[in-house]
Design a protein around this motif. Structure first.
Motif, PDB file in Angstrom:
ATOM      1  N   PHE A   3     -29.301 -43.949  -5.265  1.00 48.17           N
ATOM      2  CA  PHE A   3     -30.165 -45.529  -4.983  1.00 48.17           C
ATOM      3  C   PHE A   3     -31.786 -44.968  -5.300  1.00 48.17           C
ATOM      4  O   PHE A   3     -32.433 -45.803  -5.340  1.00 48.17           O
ATOM      5  N   LYS A   4     -32.006 -43.738  -4.988  1.00 45.52           N
ATOM      6  CA  LYS A   4     -33.462 -43.276  -4.648  1.00 45.52           C
ATOM      7  C   LYS A   4     -33.730 -42.318  -5.693  1.00 45.52           C
ATOM      8  O   LYS A   4     -34.895 -41.917  -5.598  1.00 45.52           O
ATOM      9  N   GLU A   5     -33.048 -41.881  -6.726  1.00 42.93           N
ATOM     10  CA  GLU A   5     -33.336 -40.972  -7.804  1.00 42.93           C
ATOM     11  C   GLU A   5     -33.908 -41.766  -8.710  1.00 42.93           C
ATOM     12  O   GLU A   5     -33.254 -42.646  -9.307  1.00 42.93           O
ATOM     13  N   GLU A   6     -34.926 -41.040  -9.549  1.00 42.22           N
ATOM     14  CA  GLU A   6     -35.211 -41.611 -11.012  1.00 42.22           C
ATOM     15  C   GLU A   6     -34.162 -41.703 -11.844  1.00 42.22           C
ATOM     16  O   GLU A   6     -33.543 -40.535 -11.992  1.00 42.22           O
ATOM     17  N   GLY A   7     -33.942 -42.720 -12.495  1.00 48.32           N
ATOM     18  CA  GLY A   7     -32.808 -42.817 -13.696  1.00 48.32           C
ATOM     19  C   GLY A   7     -31.513 -43.543 -12.993  1.00 48.32           C
ATOM     20  O   GLY A   7     -30.535 -43.578 -13.683  1.00 48.32           O
ATOM     21  N   SER A   8     -31.511 -43.515 -11.516  1.00 49.50           N
ATOM     22  CA  SER A   8     -30.345 -44.022 -11.065  1.00 49.50           C
ATOM     23  C   SER A   8     -29.956 -45.545 -11.155  1.00 49.50           C
ATOM     24  O   SER A   8     -28.762 -45.842 -10.873  1.00 49.50           O
ATOM     25  N   HIS A   9     -30.914 -46.361 -11.545  1.00 53.12           N
ATOM     26  CA  HIS A   9     -30.548 -47.760 -11.788  1.00 53.12           C
ATOM     27  C   HIS A   9     -30.312 -48.369 -10.364  1.00 53.12           C
ATOM     28  O   HIS A   9     -29.772 -49.279 -10.062  1.00 53.12           O
TER      29      HIS A   9
END
Length: 463
Positions: free
Chosen positions: A250-256
């Motif tokens: 939920f909090k990483e770039e690319g995770s949507h």
């Protein structure tokens, strides 16, 4: 039989390639080639940079991503393998019928998919151990509504629910490191999901590495909804623990991350109950506005109260403004929520169309409000838990304001005086710009405390 399998596999590959071409076209059209080249990094580079900056407390489900030679040809904002869970983790794979129902309850059809702005969005905190350590960075209006509701619940956790924090002081909002940011986000997401599930159950949706079904021809592939794995829990603590273990999803770039959380809210409430929450004025949760999908009031109410009712007044309305019976009842807010809602729109005021927010939303259980001000979302809050339960506290008090923008470097402190004199007496001599004479933030506060005088304590009024 083998020929059928081969044909199905080939069709999947073609559909995937079409989806990827659509995504590239969308990025070029909406952002421009030059901006896209500046902003889009290889997913492996983004994940590696984030992991290098993180501490050793990252959950075991996250691992370092080994760069593949053909990563430069990956579709931007497709979910990296490091953020996909293994099918062996368990859960229930999404069915084609459920995916179609999900698409319909969101968009009203099965051929719309989330655009670039939504896919790139996730939950991102400001710098830890800073004046804004509690704060999320927000995106454009469509996504920011969801981010700001989650922001309000993060504040709720940090001020009123965090273990060992009995002081309920603003200082505790600044003493937040990366570990505490993750805990606060997990608690906020679990809180909203558990409320949507009527405090009986909650469902978390994550993306697995394998596609769960072959889409129908009238269903547009988006390369991640078809890979959803659903995890349902009967205890709130289990929901929070599971989200915390997979917080990178939920909090990483690319995770949507924003989309996955929205899916989780819908599955927790269930599509059948959401349809029952609706009335004749609403059939789906998002609508297209100026090229972007934005949240309808039903979705905001779902996030705030756990029910997707389309209106902000209290209860159910059986008559119109002229007291004439309606053909179909209109559904408003039935219960007082922990986080409230305030609304102000200058254009609607000009045309006498401003909806009156009912007391269920204006007077929540805790002094925290998501504010929709001229279509932009922000949050107001007070560390004083007794503010709304003791009328004497409402004579003179402070509210804290955060508008979600990176340009705001510290939380704005507003002093609210409801007892001395009427606010209009101070503004009669101001000429020209209506925003200077009647700042929208102040007008929003006055929908709750009519006639209040508001002091910005040396800060230039902004929004």
């Amino acid at each position: 039989m083998d020929a059928d399998v081969d044909a199905s596999s080939e069709l999947n590959e073609i559909l995937q390639q079409v989806a990827e071409l659509d995504e590239w076209r969308e990025i070029f059209n909406s952002r421009g080639l030059e901006l896209q080249q500046d902003n889009v990094k290889r997913p492996s580079e983004k994940i590696k940079a984030d992991e290098d900056n993180d501490d050793s407390s990252r959950p075991a489900t996250s691992s370092h991503h080994v760069s593949a030679p053909n990563n430069q040809f990956m579709v931007p904002y497709s979910i990296p393998q490091t953020l996909a869970v293994s099918p062996s983790l368990g859960g229930q794979p999404v069915s084609p019928e459920l995916a179609v129902s999900l698409r319909s309850i969101l968009f009203g059809n099965t051929f719309h998919i989330f655009n670039y702005e939504w896919k790139k969005s996730f939950f991102k905190f400001r710098e830890p151990f800073s004046d804004m350590a509690y704060a999320l960075e927000t995106e454009r209006a469509g996504v920011s509504a969801i981010q700001m509701v989650v922001q309000a619940h993060i504040i709720k956790y940090l001020l009123f629910n965090r273990p060992g924090n009995s002081a309920c002081a603003m200082q505790s909002m600044l003493e937040v490191g990366e570990k505490e940011q993750r805990r606060a986000l997990a608690a906020a997401l679990a809180d909203i999901l558990w409320t949507a599930g009527e405090e009986q159950t909650a469902t978390v949706s994550l993306v697995t590495s394998e596609r769960c079904f072959t889409p129908h021809l009238d269903y547009k592939l988006d390369s991640f909804t078809e890979r959803l794995q659903l995890f349902t829990f009967k205890k709130k603590d289990d929901v929070r623990s599971f989200i915390c273990e997979h917080i990178q999803c939920f909090k990483e770039e690319g995770s949507h991350g924003i989309i996955l959380f929205l899916y989780s809210v819908i599955f927790s409430r269930t599509i059948d109950r959401i349809r029952a929450d609706f009335d004749c004025t609403t059939s789906h949760l998002l609508h297209l506005c100026l090229g972007n999908f934005v949240c309808r009031q039903a979705l905001l109410n779902l996030l705030l109260t756990g029910r997707a009712t389309p209106h902000v007044f209290n209860g159910t309305s059986l008559t119109d403004e002229r007291d004439q019976p309606l053909a179909h009842p209109l559904h408003g807010v039935l219960t007082r929520s922990h986080v409230g809602y305030l609304f102000w729109n200058r254009e609607q005021v000009k045309h006498a169309q401003l909806p009156l927010v009912g007391s269920m939303l204006k007077t929540p259980r805790l002094p925290i409000w998501v504010c929709n001000i001229n279509g932009t979302y922000s949050v107001l809050f007070s560390p004083n838990r007794s503010l709304l339960s003791d009328w004497k506290m409402e004579h003179l008090f402070q509210l804290y304001f955060y508008n979600g923008q990176p340009t705001q470097l510290s939380t704005t402190v507003l002093t609210i005086d409801t007892h001395s004199h009427h606010w209009e007496a101070e503004n009669n001599d101001i000429q020209g710009d209506l925003e200077k004479k009647f700042p929208s933030v102040e007008m929003t506060i006055r929908t709750k405390w009519e006639g209040a005088v508001i002091d910005w304590n040396g800060t230039v009024a902004f929004f």
